[in-house]
Design a protein around this motif. Sequence first.
Motif, PDB file in Angstrom:
ATOM      1  N   LEU A 161     -25.983 -41.421  22.383  1.00  0.00           N
ATOM      2  CA  LEU A 161     -26.394 -40.428  21.384  1.00  0.00           C
ATOM      3  C   LEU A 161     -26.083 -39.020  21.874  1.00  0.00           C
ATOM      4  O   LEU A 161     -25.564 -38.192  21.118  1.00  0.00           O
ATOM      5  CB  LEU A 161     -27.888 -40.564  21.107  1.00  0.00           C
ATOM      6  CG  LEU A 161     -28.514 -39.446  20.281  1.00  0.00           C
ATOM      7  CD1 LEU A 161     -27.943 -39.428  18.868  1.00  0.00           C
ATOM      8  CD2 LEU A 161     -30.029 -39.564  20.252  1.00  0.00           C
ATOM      9  N   ALA A 162     -26.410 -38.734  23.133  1.00  0.00           N
ATOM     10  CA  ALA A 162     -26.156 -37.402  23.686  1.00  0.00           C
ATOM     11  C   ALA A 162     -24.677 -37.050  23.606  1.00  0.00           C
ATOM     12  O   ALA A 162     -24.308 -35.916  23.281  1.00  0.00           O
ATOM     13  CB  ALA A 162     -26.647 -37.323  25.129  1.00  0.00           C
ATOM     14  N   GLY A 163     -23.821 -38.036  23.883  1.00  0.00           N
ATOM     15  CA  GLY A 163     -22.388 -37.804  23.768  1.00  0.00           C
ATOM     16  C   GLY A 163     -21.965 -37.572  22.325  1.00  0.00           C
ATOM     17  O   GLY A 163     -21.098 -36.741  22.043  1.00  0.00           O
ATOM     18  N   GLU A 164     -22.588 -38.296  21.406  1.00  0.00           N
ATOM     19  CA  GLU A 164     -22.245 -38.198  19.988  1.00  0.00           C
ATOM     20  C   GLU A 164     -22.610 -36.827  19.425  1.00  0.00           C
ATOM     21  O   GLU A 164     -21.882 -36.289  18.575  1.00  0.00           O
ATOM     22  CB  GLU A 164     -22.982 -39.293  19.219  1.00  0.00           C
ATOM     23  CG  GLU A 164     -22.522 -39.514  17.816  1.00  0.00           C
ATOM     24  CD  GLU A 164     -21.151 -40.163  17.718  1.00  0.00           C
ATOM     25  OE1 GLU A 164     -20.457 -39.864  16.723  1.00  0.00           O
ATOM     26  OE2 GLU A 164     -20.754 -40.924  18.628  1.00  0.00           O
ATOM     27  N   VAL A 165     -23.740 -36.253  19.864  1.00  0.00           N
ATOM     28  CA  VAL A 165     -24.209 -34.980  19.298  1.00  0.00           C
ATOM     29  C   VAL A 165     -24.013 -33.809  20.264  1.00  0.00           C
ATOM     30  O   VAL A 165     -24.458 -32.693  19.985  1.00  0.00           O
ATOM     31  CB  VAL A 165     -25.692 -35.074  18.888  1.00  0.00           C
ATOM     32  CG1 VAL A 165     -25.881 -36.155  17.837  1.00  0.00           C
ATOM     33  CG2 VAL A 165     -26.601 -35.332  20.095  1.00  0.00           C
ATOM     34  N   SER A 166     -23.365 -34.055  21.408  1.00  0.00           N
ATOM     35  CA  SER A 166     -23.090 -33.019  22.412  1.00  0.00           C
ATOM     36  C   SER A 166     -24.365 -32.327  22.873  1.00  0.00           C
ATOM     37  O   SER A 166     -24.472 -31.092  22.884  1.00  0.00           O
ATOM     38  CB  SER A 166     -22.096 -31.982  21.853  1.00  0.00           C
ATOM     39  OG  SER A 166     -20.885 -32.595  21.500  1.00  0.00           O
ATOM     40  N   ALA A 167     -25.352 -33.131  23.258  1.00  0.00           N
ATOM     41  CA  ALA A 167     -26.631 -32.605  23.735  1.00  0.00           C
ATOM     42  C   ALA A 167     -26.812 -32.921  25.220  1.00  0.00           C
ATOM     43  O   ALA A 167     -26.126 -33.786  25.781  1.00  0.00           O
ATOM     44  CB  ALA A 167     -27.788 -33.216  22.938  1.00  0.00           C
TER      45      ALA A 167
END
Length: 254
Positions: A161-167
């Motif tokens: 998820l972090a990779g998907e939303v750049s967080a």
Amino acid sequence: MRLVLHSAENRLFARKFQTALHLLFPPRCVGCGEMVESDFGLCAECWADTNFLGEDVCDTCATPVTRLHGEGSVVCDACLKDRPPWRKARAALLYAGTGRRLVLALKHGDRTEVVRPASKWLARAAAPLLRAETVIAPVPLHRLRLLRRRYNQAALLAEALAGEVSASYCPDLLIRRRGLGSLEGLNAEARHKKLAGAIVANPKHHGVLKGAYVLLVDDVLTSGATLKAATDACFQANATDVCVLTLARVAKGS
């Protein structure tokens, strides 16, 4: 000019290689294994059997509710009586049908390929919870259970998820300092009692947690006891805000 040509040749080779792989290993539905058009997708039957949750959920616990047109924040009766410690919650899927099978396949069946499509579903569900400074972290597993399972499914989901939303992503923001055995079959009160003090902030990340906006990620939200314990640990380390996100939500009363 030579670099551009080289790049174009690489892309052409990659497409041919992908086509060859699909001939040898046709894409299959992550739900049932039937052949589909693209990698990591769902067939029509599994898609129809998947209940994707949108905004028609309780803002606090993500259980499905009826939201009137134009209505803002909605909180279910259960949360009005006993509000969880986090601010908001969302889930991508209802824990039923294909959603349930996918969660169990990831959790107990070594089906880590589920994470790839799940990260996109989670990204859509997470939209109202994210801020520019949000730190994404998984609910932790005790080290002994991690050794047996070999991976923490919540950590795989959180990282994707972090990779998907750049967080920002912190895999060990929290730690589980003692094993608990299975929580399955226990009611909410028993789960809460068993989890008391089991999850704490990682001492080396107290600086990260102070003043932080945290998004906690887990595979499924049932009674919320585990996520409550994780949320309490964040606030005890002086986090400013905590929201929770799960791949699936068990419908209340089911």
